[in-house]
Write a protein that holds these residues in place. Structure first.
Motif, PDB file in Angstrom:
ATOM      1  N   GLU A 154       0.826  -1.214   0.000  1.00 29.23           N
ATOM      2  CA  GLU A 154       0.000   0.000   0.000  1.00 29.23           C
ATOM      3  C   GLU A 154       0.858   1.261   0.000  1.00 29.23           C
ATOM      4  N   THR A 155       1.960   1.231   0.730  1.00 29.40           N
ATOM      5  CA  THR A 155       2.866   2.380   0.751  1.00 29.40           C
ATOM      6  C   THR A 155       3.481   2.602  -0.625  1.00 29.40           C
ATOM      7  N   VAL A 156       3.915   1.534  -1.260  1.00 33.49           N
ATOM      8  CA  VAL A 156       4.522   1.642  -2.585  1.00 33.49           C
ATOM      9  C   VAL A 156       3.493   2.111  -3.607  1.00 33.49           C
ATOM     10  N   LYS A 157       2.242   1.675  -3.475  1.00 34.98           N
ATOM     11  CA  LYS A 157       1.197   2.075  -4.420  1.00 34.98           C
ATOM     12  C   LYS A 157       1.067   3.593  -4.521  1.00 34.98           C
ATOM     13  N   GLU A 166       3.343   0.704 -11.361  1.00 38.26           N
ATOM     14  CA  GLU A 166       4.088  -0.554 -11.271  1.00 38.26           C
ATOM     15  C   GLU A 166       3.136  -1.686 -10.847  1.00 38.26           C
ATOM     16  N   ARG A 167       1.986  -1.700 -11.472  1.00 38.79           N
ATOM     17  CA  ARG A 167       0.902  -2.610 -11.101  1.00 38.79           C
ATOM     18  C   ARG A 167       1.319  -4.081 -11.142  1.00 38.79           C
ATOM     19  N   GLU A 168       2.079  -4.476 -12.141  1.00 37.21           N
ATOM     20  CA  GLU A 168       2.471  -5.881 -12.299  1.00 37.21           C
ATOM     21  C   GLU A 168       3.285  -6.357 -11.094  1.00 37.21           C
ATOM     22  N   VAL A 191      11.109 -13.668  -3.952  1.00 32.05           N
ATOM     23  CA  VAL A 191      11.469 -13.054  -5.241  1.00 32.05           C
ATOM     24  C   VAL A 191      10.579 -11.834  -5.504  1.00 32.05           C
ATOM     25  N   ALA A 192       9.274 -11.975  -5.287  1.00 31.35           N
ATOM     26  CA  ALA A 192       8.353 -10.862  -5.518  1.00 31.35           C
ATOM     27  C   ALA A 192       8.644  -9.708  -4.560  1.00 31.35           C
ATOM     28  N   LEU A 193       8.957 -10.021  -3.317  1.00 32.12           N
ATOM     29  CA  LEU A 193       9.267  -8.983  -2.334  1.00 32.12           C
ATOM     30  C   LEU A 193      10.563  -8.260  -2.682  1.00 32.12           C
ATOM     31  N   ASP A 194      11.551  -8.998  -3.155  1.00 32.77           N
ATOM     32  CA  ASP A 194      12.797  -8.371  -3.600  1.00 32.77           C
ATOM     33  C   ASP A 194      12.536  -7.391  -4.747  1.00 32.77           C
ATOM     34  N   ARG A 195      11.662  -7.776  -5.684  1.00 36.46           N
ATOM     35  CA  ARG A 195      11.313  -6.885  -6.789  1.00 36.46           C
ATOM     36  C   ARG A 195      10.622  -5.623  -6.272  1.00 36.46           C
ATOM     37  N   LEU A 196       9.746  -5.793  -5.273  1.00 40.36           N
ATOM     38  CA  LEU A 196       9.043  -4.653  -4.701  1.00 40.36           C
ATOM     39  C   LEU A 196      10.023  -3.702  -4.022  1.00 40.36           C
ATOM     40  N   LEU A 197      10.930  -4.239  -3.242  1.00 38.53           N
ATOM     41  CA  LEU A 197      11.895  -3.390  -2.545  1.00 38.53           C
ATOM     42  C   LEU A 197      12.845  -2.709  -3.523  1.00 38.53           C
ATOM     43  N   ALA A 198      13.114  -3.339  -4.645  1.00 37.50           N
ATOM     44  CA  ALA A 198      13.975  -2.736  -5.659  1.00 37.50           C
ATOM     45  C   ALA A 198      13.321  -1.510  -6.301  1.00 37.50           C
ATOM     46  N   LEU A 199      12.000  -1.430  -6.248  1.00 41.95           N
ATOM     47  CA  LEU A 199      11.304  -0.263  -6.808  1.00 41.95           C
ATOM     48  C   LEU A 199      11.728   1.031  -6.125  1.00 41.95           C
ATOM     49  N   SER A 200      12.131   0.938  -4.875  1.00 43.32           N
ATOM     50  CA  SER A 200      12.505   2.165  -4.153  1.00 43.32           C
ATOM     51  C   SER A 200      13.694   2.855  -4.800  1.00 43.32           C
ATOM     52  N   ASN A 229      14.024   3.318  -7.947  1.00 45.33           N
ATOM     53  CA  ASN A 229      13.498   4.112  -9.058  1.00 45.33           C
ATOM     54  C   ASN A 229      12.681   5.316  -8.590  1.00 45.33           C
ATOM     55  N   TYR A 230      12.305   5.327  -7.314  1.00 43.01           N
ATOM     56  CA  TYR A 230      11.443   6.385  -6.800  1.00 43.01           C
ATOM     57  C   TYR A 230      12.076   6.999  -5.554  1.00 43.01           C
ATOM     58  N   PRO A 231      12.839   8.066  -5.736  1.00 41.23           N
ATOM     59  CA  PRO A 231      13.520   8.694  -4.591  1.00 41.23           C
ATOM     60  C   PRO A 231      12.557   9.131  -3.487  1.00 41.23           C
ATOM     61  N   ASP A 232      11.362   9.598  -3.865  1.00 44.22           N
ATOM     62  CA  ASP A 232      10.391  10.006  -2.851  1.00 44.22           C
ATOM     63  C   ASP A 232       9.963   8.819  -1.992  1.00 44.22           C
ATOM     64  N   LEU A 233       9.790   7.673  -2.649  1.00 44.36           N
ATOM     65  CA  LEU A 233       9.429   6.459  -1.923  1.00 44.36           C
ATOM     66  C   LEU A 233      10.554   6.047  -0.987  1.00 44.36           C
ATOM     67  N   LYS A 234      11.767   6.086  -1.503  1.00 46.30           N
ATOM     68  CA  LYS A 234      12.929   5.700  -0.709  1.00 46.30           C
ATOM     69  C   LYS A 234      13.070   6.595   0.524  1.00 46.30           C
ATOM     70  N   ALA A 235      12.677   7.866   0.394  1.00 44.45           N
ATOM     71  CA  ALA A 235      12.783   8.814   1.494  1.00 44.45           C
ATOM     72  C   ALA A 235      11.576   8.770   2.436  1.00 44.45           C
ATOM     73  N   SER A 236      10.530   8.091   2.060  1.00 46.99           N
ATOM     74  CA  SER A 236       9.313   8.035   2.867  1.00 46.99           C
ATOM     75  C   SER A 236       9.580   7.364   4.216  1.00 46.99           C
ATOM     76  N   ALA A 237       9.184   8.043   5.278  1.00 48.04           N
ATOM     77  CA  ALA A 237       9.384   7.493   6.625  1.00 48.04           C
ATOM     78  C   ALA A 237       8.587   6.204   6.806  1.00 48.04           C
TER      79      ALA A 237
END
Length: 191
Positions: free
Chosen positions: A61-64, A70-72, A99-108, A110-118
């Motif tokens: 939900e946070t990543v959404k 990045e729906r897939e 594997v799916a969780l690793d892909r999700l965490l890798a999205l951060s 690509n998204y600096p705002d997400l990576k910085a989100s508390a």
């Protein structure tokens, strides 16, 4: 005199029989306690996996909010989580989830705002903490299995363990998703 000798041997036989019964009781109780420790170890791993499964929807939900297109990846994580959470936990389900969780965490990345989100950082910390507890639970299970198998195979328990229904316990093994990473040096970058 024959009666005295007969009484003596009867007493010796009763004493040996009572000693054997006491020995069997001690062996049985010790093996039951060790087997319960193994079962508790399995339950502890299950509890940690369930906790991991409970964290994943919050992480998704946070990543959404940051990476809605990045729906897939998001759908793959939820699907893998649901499959792993429903029914008995298998290593293939856990591998798919990892594997799916690793892909999700890798999205951060690509998204600096997400990576910085508390919120995202806190969820990552919680997930990391759960992974640490899961690793500790796996080590504790392996230690319990080792103690149980040693007690089962030690003399004189080895003479009776099979007859009493005590089978050898299996050690926790790495699943396929973990095998390729535990023996590699981690890649660290300070960007």
């Amino acid at each position: 005199m024959f009666e005295v000798a007969s009484a003596f041997w009867t007493s010796v036989a009763l004493f040996l029989g009572a000693g054997l019964v006491i020995l069997l009781i001690v062996i049985y109780n010790r093996l039951v306690a060790q087997r319960q420790n193994v079962k508790q170890g399995v339950a502890d791993i299950d509890a940690q996996l369930r906790q991991r499964h409970d964290l994943i929807p919050n992480l998704v939900e946070t990543v959404k909010g940051y990476a809605g297109h990045e729906r897939e990846t998001l759908d793959a994580v939820i699907s893998a989580r649901n499959q792993a959470a429903n029914g008995p936990i298998t290593s293939s389900d856990e591998q798919g989830l990892r594997v799916a969780l690793d892909r999700l965490l890798a999205l951060s990345e690509n998204y600096p705002d997400l990576k910085a989100s508390a919120n995202f950082q806190e969820l990552q910390r919680e997930l990391s903490h759960v992974e640490d507890k899961l690793a500790a639970a796996r080590r504790a299970l392996n230690a319990a299995v080792s103690r149980y198998n040693t007690a089962r195979e030690s003399f004189p328990a080895v003479l009776f363990a099979g007859l009493l229904g005590f089978k050898e316990a299996d050690f926790h093994r790495l699943d396929d998703s973990e095998k390729g990473t535990v023996d590699q040096v981690p890649s660290i970058s300070f960007q």
